[in-house]
Design an enzyme around this catalytic site. Structure first.
Site, mmCIF file in Angstrom:
data_model
loop_
_atom_site.group_PDB
_atom_site.id
_atom_site.type_symbol
_atom_site.label_atom_id
_atom_site.label_comp_id
_atom_site.label_asym_id
_atom_site.label_seq_id
_atom_site.Cartn_x
_atom_site.Cartn_y
_atom_site.Cartn_z
ATOM 1 N N HIS A 3 0.797 -1.239 0.000
ATOM 2 C CA HIS A 3 0.000 0.000 0.000
ATOM 3 C C HIS A 3 0.827 1.286 0.000
ATOM 4 O O HIS A 3 0.279 2.374 -0.015
ATOM 5 C CB HIS A 3 -0.938 0.030 1.206
ATOM 6 C CG HIS A 3 -0.203 0.250 2.509
ATOM 7 N ND1 HIS A 3 0.437 -0.766 3.180
ATOM 8 C CD2 HIS A 3 0.002 1.370 3.241
ATOM 9 C CE1 HIS A 3 1.000 -0.285 4.269
ATOM 10 N NE2 HIS A 3 0.764 1.014 4.332
HETATM 11 C C1 UD1 Z 1 -1.917 4.922 6.363
HETATM 12 C C2 UD1 Z 1 -0.640 5.376 7.060
HETATM 13 C C3 UD1 Z 1 0.420 4.290 6.928
HETATM 14 C C4 UD1 Z 1 -0.105 2.958 7.444
HETATM 15 C C5 UD1 Z 1 -1.394 2.618 6.714
HETATM 16 C C6 UD1 Z 1 -1.979 1.339 7.261
HETATM 17 C C7 UD1 Z 1 -0.229 7.828 7.007
HETATM 18 C C8 UD1 Z 1 0.558 8.901 6.382
HETATM 19 N N1 UD1 Z 1 -0.082 6.598 6.451
HETATM 20 O O1 UD1 Z 1 -1.636 4.821 4.968
HETATM 21 O O2 UD1 Z 1 1.540 4.643 7.680
HETATM 22 O O3 UD1 Z 1 0.856 1.949 7.186
HETATM 23 O O4 UD1 Z 1 -2.335 3.692 6.910
HETATM 24 O O5 UD1 Z 1 -3.010 0.881 6.438
HETATM 25 O O6 UD1 Z 1 -0.926 8.069 7.965
HETATM 26 N N2 UD1 Z 1 -8.940 4.872 1.940
HETATM 27 C C9 UD1 Z 1 -10.151 4.279 1.693
HETATM 28 N N3 UD1 Z 1 -10.746 3.645 2.742
HETATM 29 C C10 UD1 Z 1 -10.181 3.552 3.968
HETATM 30 C C11 UD1 Z 1 -8.927 4.135 4.178
HETATM 31 C C12 UD1 Z 1 -8.320 4.793 3.147
HETATM 32 O O7 UD1 Z 1 -10.695 4.339 0.604
HETATM 33 O O8 UD1 Z 1 -10.781 2.951 4.867
HETATM 34 C C13 UD1 Z 1 -8.294 5.634 0.873
HETATM 35 C C14 UD1 Z 1 -8.120 7.088 1.294
HETATM 36 O O9 UD1 Z 1 -9.215 7.855 0.993
HETATM 37 C C15 UD1 Z 1 -6.888 7.485 0.528
HETATM 38 C C16 UD1 Z 1 -6.082 6.208 0.469
HETATM 39 O O10 UD1 Z 1 -6.974 5.136 0.701
HETATM 40 O O11 UD1 Z 1 -7.203 7.874 -0.772
HETATM 41 C C17 UD1 Z 1 -4.960 6.221 1.465
HETATM 42 O O12 UD1 Z 1 -5.450 6.291 2.807
HETATM 43 P P1 UD1 Z 1 -4.619 7.049 3.986
HETATM 44 O O13 UD1 Z 1 -5.224 6.754 5.285
HETATM 45 O O14 UD1 Z 1 -4.403 8.428 3.614
HETATM 46 O O15 UD1 Z 1 -3.200 6.384 3.924
HETATM 47 P P2 UD1 Z 1 -2.780 4.850 3.888
HETATM 48 O O16 UD1 Z 1 -2.159 4.601 2.560
HETATM 49 O O17 UD1 Z 1 -3.893 3.944 4.334
#
Ligand code: UD1
Length: 354
Positions: free
Chosen positions: A199
């Site tokens: 991810h």
């Molecule tokens: C985040 C953490 C990372 C951790 C990971 C665990 C930061 C900077 N990064 O990364 O350290 O290893 O979580 O999973 O805090 N999204 C969804 N549904 C969800 C969650 C996210 O669609 O339930 C989408 C968000 O809208 C975004 C993308 O996935 O577009 C990334 O989500 P985000 O929480 O920003 O970062 P992660 O890549 O999950």
């Protein structure tokens, strides 16, 4: 009774919080704020349901958006709650945007910050997590670290007070899951397989890179079960990459805690860019290939049990077939980290009130 306000928001934090919460009992009052960083049911609710965690006292909606926007939204809401609740300490986990938001709010209000999983470094400032961890450590009052390496990292940055080696709280739950027989073979795979999770932006956000990684997985000698994070799935969709084009990969939704660990436990190895899963693989005796240039968990690299690989993935097939030893049974503690942390927080409050 003293009051601790814990901030959680992303998947690994729910797991760490569960291990902590189970040990708190009536040592102090625990208030939980879920920032909503992860909001899909299988990224959030499933953990509360299956682990039997208490519902958060506050559930915010700060998921999605750019980093500044996401962190800013969290800070605005967390500040209101902290002003209202007046906790004796704010506790944060790991290195996500939720961690940083909680730490910044609390430190500016002169409320002690407790950081669980402090002192980790990748030395790669391009990772948002590296920025989050460095800043959080520098405003923390109590720093719980997993190993000597973390103590050393902090020492070099001048963070030398109240740094306590307690091991890794995630290990508590892994050990308990194995001992209690909670890990079961998954029905949907009968043949030998590798397990994969990816991810990190540098593996998912660029089309060519993502295609290269997927092609590499699809070329391996065994089936790959790939639990696909929303971030990765969103980019596959955006780039019109069809799951059917990778016949050797079985794409599955993000998994709950026990299913994820079960898939790993019965796999012939792990391919990941996650931080937490590198350690889980080690504790479960599994070979791990980490698709990154560096790792914060450097001790797992000893003996080649965990191998870093990034630009050139052509050796992945060969590396996966090597057996893992994972001989350091005490790597990152003995599985009683939660108990140690709770008792040290209690002592901290006692010395402060003297
Ligand atoms: C985040 C953490 C990372 C951790 C990971 C665990 C930061 C900077 N990064 O990364 O350290 O290893 O979580 O999973 O805090 N999204 C969804 N549904 C969800 C969650 C996210 O669609 O339930 C989408 C968000 O809208 C975004 C993308 O996935 O577009 C990334 O989500 P985000 O929480 O920003 O970062 P992660 O890549 O999950």
């Amino acid at each position: 009774m003293k009051k601790v306000l814990a901030i959680i928001g992303a998947r690994p934090q729910f797991i760490k919080h569960f291990a902590f919460e189970s040990e708190v009992k009536d040592t102090f009052q625990l208030i939980t704020v879920h920032t909503g960083q992860h909001y899909d049911e299988n990224m959030s609710k499933v953990f509360f349901d299956e682990l039997g965690m208490k519902k958060p006292d506050y559930l915010l909606q700060s998921g999605g958006g750019h980093h500044g926007e996401q962190t800013g939204k969290m800070m605005i809401e967390i500040e209101k709650i902290v002003l209202d609740e007046k906790p004796d300490a704010v506790l944060v986990y790991g290195d996500t945007n939720s961690t940083l938001a909680g730490a910044l709010v609390a430190s500016k209000l002169h409320i002690p910050v407790i950081h669980i999983e402090a002192g980790l470094r990748s030395f790669n400032k391009e990772m948002p997590e590296e920025i989050n961890r460095v800043l959080t450590d520098h405003v923390s009052d109590m720093l719980f670290v997993p190993s000597e390496v973390a103590v050393h990292n902090l020492y070099k940055e001048g963070v030398r007070e109240n740094v306590r080696i307690v091991g890794d709280i995630m290990k508590d739950l892994v050990i308990k899951s194995v001992k209690s027989g909670w890990l079961k073979p998954m029905d949907d795979v009968s043949e030998p397989y590798y397990y994969a999770t990816l991810h990190r932006p540098y593996n998912t956000d660029d089309k060519d890179r993502l295609v290269y990684v997927l092609n590499t997985l699809s070329d391996l000698d065994k089936k790959v079960v790939f639990a696909i994070h929303p971030r990765t799935r969103n980019f596959m969709k955006a780039y019109r990459l069809n799951e059917d084009s990778y016949p050797n990969i079985r794409f599955i939704d993000p998994q709950g805690y026990f299913n994820n660990l079960s898939y790993l436990f019965y796999a012939d190895g792990l391919i990941t860019d996650s931080g937490g899963m590198q350690k889980e693989a080690y504790w479960l005796g599994k070979k791990c290939i980490t698709i990154r240039k560096e790792t914060e968990w450097t001790e797992t690299l000893e003996d080649g049990d965990n191998v870093l690989m990034f630009y050139d993935l052509s050796a992945l097939k060969d590396k996966m077939s090597a057996k893992a030893k994972c001989s350091n049974k005490n790597l990152y503690g003995d599985g009683t980290t939660g108990t140690k942390i709770v008792s040290q927080i209690k002592d901290y409050f006692l010395t402060k009130s003297k």
